[in-house]
Write a protein that holds these residues in place. Structure first.
Motif, mmCIF file in Angstrom:
data_model
loop_
_atom_site.group_PDB
_atom_site.id
_atom_site.type_symbol
_atom_site.label_atom_id
_atom_site.label_comp_id
_atom_site.label_asym_id
_atom_site.label_seq_id
_atom_site.Cartn_x
_atom_site.Cartn_y
_atom_site.Cartn_z
ATOM 1 N N LEU A 54 0.834 -1.210 0.000
ATOM 2 C CA LEU A 54 0.000 0.000 0.000
ATOM 3 C C LEU A 54 0.875 1.269 0.000
ATOM 4 O O LEU A 54 0.828 2.036 -0.969
ATOM 5 C CB LEU A 54 -0.977 -0.032 1.183
ATOM 6 C CG LEU A 54 -1.815 1.229 1.381
ATOM 7 C CD1 LEU A 54 -2.826 1.404 0.255
ATOM 8 C CD2 LEU A 54 -2.552 1.175 2.722
ATOM 9 N N PRO A 55 1.716 1.501 1.025
ATOM 10 C CA PRO A 55 2.522 2.736 0.977
ATOM 11 C C PRO A 55 3.496 2.774 -0.186
ATOM 12 O O PRO A 55 3.760 3.848 -0.738
ATOM 13 C CB PRO A 55 3.271 2.731 2.315
ATOM 14 C CG PRO A 55 3.251 1.310 2.775
ATOM 15 C CD PRO A 55 1.954 0.743 2.279
ATOM 16 N N TYR A 56 4.029 1.616 -0.586
ATOM 17 C CA TYR A 56 5.024 1.620 -1.667
ATOM 18 C C TYR A 56 4.371 1.665 -3.055
ATOM 19 O O TYR A 56 5.061 1.592 -4.061
ATOM 20 C CB TYR A 56 5.964 0.413 -1.543
ATOM 21 C CG TYR A 56 6.980 0.572 -0.417
ATOM 22 C CD1 TYR A 56 8.021 1.494 -0.530
ATOM 23 C CD2 TYR A 56 6.882 -0.174 0.752
ATOM 24 C CE1 TYR A 56 8.945 1.659 0.498
ATOM 25 C CE2 TYR A 56 7.803 -0.018 1.788
ATOM 26 C CZ TYR A 56 8.833 0.903 1.656
ATOM 27 O OH TYR A 56 9.745 1.069 2.678
ATOM 28 N N SER A 57 3.034 1.792 -3.092
ATOM 29 C CA SER A 57 2.357 1.960 -4.387
ATOM 30 C C SER A 57 1.931 3.406 -4.601
ATOM 31 O O SER A 57 1.283 3.726 -5.601
ATOM 32 C CB SER A 57 1.119 1.053 -4.468
ATOM 33 O OG SER A 57 1.517 -0.295 -4.487
ATOM 34 N N CYS A 58 2.283 4.284 -3.655
ATOM 35 C CA CYS A 58 1.922 5.703 -3.796
ATOM 36 C C CYS A 58 2.988 6.416 -4.635
ATOM 37 O O CYS A 58 4.175 6.293 -4.355
ATOM 38 C CB CYS A 58 1.819 6.338 -2.406
ATOM 39 S SG CYS A 58 1.658 8.133 -2.454
ATOM 40 N N ASN A 59 2.542 7.124 -5.651
ATOM 41 C CA ASN A 59 3.469 7.867 -6.525
ATOM 42 C C ASN A 59 4.010 9.144 -5.877
ATOM 43 O O ASN A 59 4.829 9.844 -6.478
ATOM 44 C CB ASN A 59 2.789 8.264 -7.840
ATOM 45 C CG ASN A 59 2.676 7.145 -8.830
ATOM 46 O OD1 ASN A 59 1.590 6.859 -9.333
ATOM 47 N ND2 ASN A 59 3.773 6.491 -9.143
ATOM 48 N N MET A 60 3.532 9.472 -4.687
ATOM 49 C CA MET A 60 3.991 10.677 -3.977
ATOM 50 C C MET A 60 3.789 11.934 -4.838
ATOM 51 O O MET A 60 4.657 12.806 -4.882
ATOM 52 C CB MET A 60 5.480 10.548 -3.589
ATOM 53 C CG MET A 60 5.796 9.329 -2.763
ATOM 54 S SD MET A 60 5.243 9.579 -1.070
ATOM 55 C CE MET A 60 5.228 7.924 -0.424
#
Ligand code: SF4
Ligand code: SF4
Length: 391
Positions: A54-60
């Motif tokens: 989940l957090p590592y799929s955010c493009n920021m």
């Protein structure tokens, strides 16, 4: 996380209908995970557990906060989860596919691919106090070292005495959540800036722009794209696109969505070159991520690819122009023909009969290019030194 769990108004009402959801409407990642931020973050706080994907799929990319009526910062919340996961995992990302990025960062800070150069006379005394340092970043040297050399020569011509620092800003380390390692690496970059005595850093990368702005209080950061508007383009490039039958759709980089002088600079450059442009509906402040943001490509490539394809589908033109070499790779993977704006400044007139690569380079070529960029930068300063000796 608490403010999002508390203040987010995105929830299902008694009739089972989703309320708000403005962030989900602009974000493929939130749409794919199929739950609102309120539900995500409440669950994480209650269970103290999270699927690292989940957090590592955010493009920021900050698009969610841009549209959120409460201005909730999901990017920051996902980044803080990344940091916690790294702490729990002895300093490494819990995602195995991130080992390649960790290696990339070790090499990016290795002397093999780094150099700091100043304009000095043969006796070692400086021609004039160094005021500016040029930082090409990582993605541009990996793409085309010749462009690094060309733009450096132009800067030297217009702003004599400009120094150069070829080193990473550490953003990938930061994005993995390796906070301590990031600060240690950034301190090495800061030492290089300070050693040159520069009070201004000229950056060619939008991630570097944000990192230098935030972590280098001794220097002012200036984007190359707005600076060119002040110092002018190379004479030979003026009007080069006038005979072209191509229209380039401009993709704006999301890290600098709130830096209008960069958007103006890029459009000014395209006008000076004489190429036709297409403005996308989602441009400038409203731009979308290219798909590469947040290192999502490594952890969740299928999602990154969806974001790339979504972005390229918004352009009518088959040709796109970008000002970040990673965005260029993303536009290629999304099916477009894409060029870096420096290709247009230092290249011949591009027309539809031109050959456009359809795939990004493989990593080996990228590293070879970075090594070449180091050599080209050193060559520029060595030739300056030789011409000083002849004076
Ligand atoms: S836009 Fe803001 S308030 Fe609305 S669901 Fe998303 S995070 Fe919640
Ligand atoms: S920062 Fe971008 S990718 Fe991350 S949740 Fe917000 S809109 Fe989605």
């Amino acid at each position: 996380m608490e403010p999002i769990a508390k203040e987010c108004i995105g929830d299902t009402n008694k009739e089972g209908n989703l309320q708000c959801g403005k962030c989900i409407a602009v974000c493929k990642m939130l749409a794919n995970f199929k739950v609102t931020p309120k539900i995500h973050f409440t669950k994480i706080l209650e269970t103290n557990e999270v699927d690292p994907m989940l957090p590592y799929s955010c493009n920021m990319c900050y698009d969610c906060t841009r549209v959120c009526p409460k201005k909730l910062d999901l990017r920051e919340a996902f980044q803080s989860i990344r940091k916690d996961l790294v702490k729990e995992n002895a300093g490494s990302s819990p995602i195995k596919k991130h080992r390649g990025i960790e290696m990339h960062q070790r090499l990016s800070f290795s002397s093999l691919f780094n150099t700091t150069q100043e304009d000095k006379k043969a006796n070692g005394s400086q021609i004039k106090p160094v005021r500016r340092v040029f930082m090409p970043g990582c993605s541009l040297p990996s793409y085309k070292p010749e462009l690094v050399e060309s733009i450096l020569k132009h800067l030297q011509d217009k702003l004599p005495g400009t120094a150069s620092v070829l080193k990473c800003c550490g953003k990938p380390t930061y994005l993995l959540g390796q906070e301590d390692l990031f600060h240690e690496r950034y301190a090495r970059l800061q030492d290089e800036f300070d050693a040159t005595g520069a009070d201004e850093v000229i950056v060619a990368c939008q991630n570097c722009y944000n990192m230098v702005k935030e972590y280098s209080p001794n220097q002012k950061v200036v984007s190359l794209w707005s600076l060119l508007q002040e110092i002018g383009l190379p004479e030979a490039s003026l009007g080069v696109g006038k005979g072209s039958n191509l229209t380039f759709a401009i993709h704006d980089s999301c890290p600098t969505r709130f830096v209008p002088e960069i958007h103006h600079g890029v459009r000014w450059i395209m006008t000076e070159l004489g190429y036709n442009i297409e403005e996308l509906e989602k441009s400038k402040e409203n731009t979308t991520c290219c798909g590469m943001g947040g290192m999502v490509g490594a952890a969740n490539f299928s999602l990154a690819k969806e974001v790339m394809t979504e972005r390229t589908s918004q352009a009518s033109s088959q040709h796109m122009v970008v000002y970040c070499a990673s965005c260029r790779d993303a536009m290629l993977m999304g099916g477009k023909k894409a060029l870096h704006i420096l290709d247009l400044i230092f290249g011949e007139t591009y027309t539809c009969s031109h050959f456009f690569p359809t795939k990004p380079y493989n990593p080996l070529i990228n590293w070879k290019n970075r090594f070449k960029a180091k050599k080209y930068i050193e060559k520029v300063y060595n030739s300056n030194k030789r011409s000083d000796q002849h004076e």
